[in-house]
Design an enzyme around this catalytic site. Sequence first.
Site, short mmCIF file in Angstrom:
data_model
loop_
_atom_site.label_atom_id
_atom_site.label_comp_id
_atom_site.label_asym_id
_atom_site.label_seq_id
_atom_site.Cartn_x
_atom_site.Cartn_y
_atom_site.Cartn_z
CB CYS A 1 76.54 35.73 57.67
SG CYS A 1 76.04 35.26 55.98
CG HIS B 1 81.42 34.47 57.02
ND1 HIS B 1 80.92 34.00 58.36
CD2 HIS B 1 80.44 34.30 56.01
CE1 HIS B 1 79.69 33.59 58.09
NE2 HIS B 1 79.29 33.85 56.73
#
Length: 513
Positions: free
Chosen positions: A363, A468
């Site tokens: 991310c 994630h």
Amino acid sequence: MTAVCVMVLGTTSGAGKSWLTTALCRHYARQGLRVAPFKAQNMSNNARVVTKPCKGDERFAAGPPQGETAPSGGSDPRQRWSVGAEIGSAQYFQSLAARAEPDVRMNPLLLKPEADTRSQVVLMGEVSRELSDMPWRGRSDKVWPHITAALDALRAENDVVVIEGAGSPAEINLHASDIVNMRVARHAQARCLLVTDIDRGGAFAHLYGTWALLPEDERALIKGFVLNKFRGDASLLAPAPQMLHELTGVPVVATLPMWWQHGLPEEDGVFDDRTRAAGAVQTTIAVIAWPRISNLDEFQPLKNVPGVRLVWARTPADCAGADWIVLPGSKATAADLAWLRAQGLDRAVAEHAAQGKAVLGICGGLQVLGEALIDTHGIDGNAPGLGLLPLVTAFDTDKTVRRTTTTFGALTGTWSALSGITASGYEIHHGQTAQHPAMAAKGDVAREVVPGLAWQNAAGNVLGCYLHGLFEDPAVLRALFGATVPTLDSVFDGLADFIAQHVEPGVLDTLIQ
């Protein structure tokens, strides 16, 4: 149905509220009860994605919005789609412990710190710019109706709601604007346990002082004191528990021994103790611990992989000897990148990559690995990246929040073990990442191993992705380490067994009668 509410309060942050709440959720669920967790307001950059139905919202009549999940059926398109919503990670895990579907009502207000004096406010799973710009105390009247509606709805559907407080209920400077501790306890007429960390010292003063600072009607809701993180001979505590009981009328109902490896992801904070690998260390993984790290709980499974040692890296010396360097998520990517450079960690990462060693960006970490961060909306900030992947990230006002299941394409080099692996996780990001046009024209192109989601450099040792939760996926752990780790379900059962062993007999049953 109106659920009985059991509430866990703490004398301080870090006293043990979150894990005790999780343990109680599993304890009551194992009795065949319908259980839900609840925390009115959580301040954390560790968040998970749950679904929020869009039924009746005309904006979605034409089809799914950004962040949609799989259709849930029904002929009316307004009823068929649900969007991703954010709740605190602690409530997500508590819901799993309760054997309940994670629900945005379990954490109606989430504050995600962006700076020392500013937080992004997430109300009922969605960012509220109005609340984010509002002074702290001014929010209470705005959000309280949402909090009570969420709690009342959960109570109507369950037998027990286990509520977690925040910080301390005796923060008298905040009492008038309280929306997470005793105001919630009064609304639900909750039976409260007050837990303290005895390892810090001063536990009995913390318990008595907290109780003494509460108004009389709120003191009456506290049904038991809990001493957490005790080391030594419990008989040496006498006569303090009895004296405290005589002063307050509240009994000490549990003395919980120190438990280092319960296996539950920590809610907040980077812990400086290095993971001790089971057996000989085969892989050392250094995770960059920048100031606004987010979703750090996703690395908990690495602590349980045989032969793996996890290191939180704040200096170049912390990266020395590491086999992998991981750049994790960030709530303020440009600011954390500036910190990285100030510490000299940018050079450490570049040298590590130049040696052909593994680098993983997740991310915000992916965004940092690229050539540039472009922010025309004032979301995060502009900055040159580390240049390890020929990508550019543009920040947008729209936020991607969704659960994601994807299959990796063909990878090379260090990450080739992930080729063809199907992994499940979640996305939470403002930035959108793509190939750098100028570099692509020169032939410097990153290999897109998952369209719009993951890229790899030509050498094969640098990988960046938006997904994630990679290390929470059993298939990924088997592919990368040939290992399995304890399931979350076994962790929850272990927590429930622990409190059943150490809480005074009959107390937990009495709380819900």
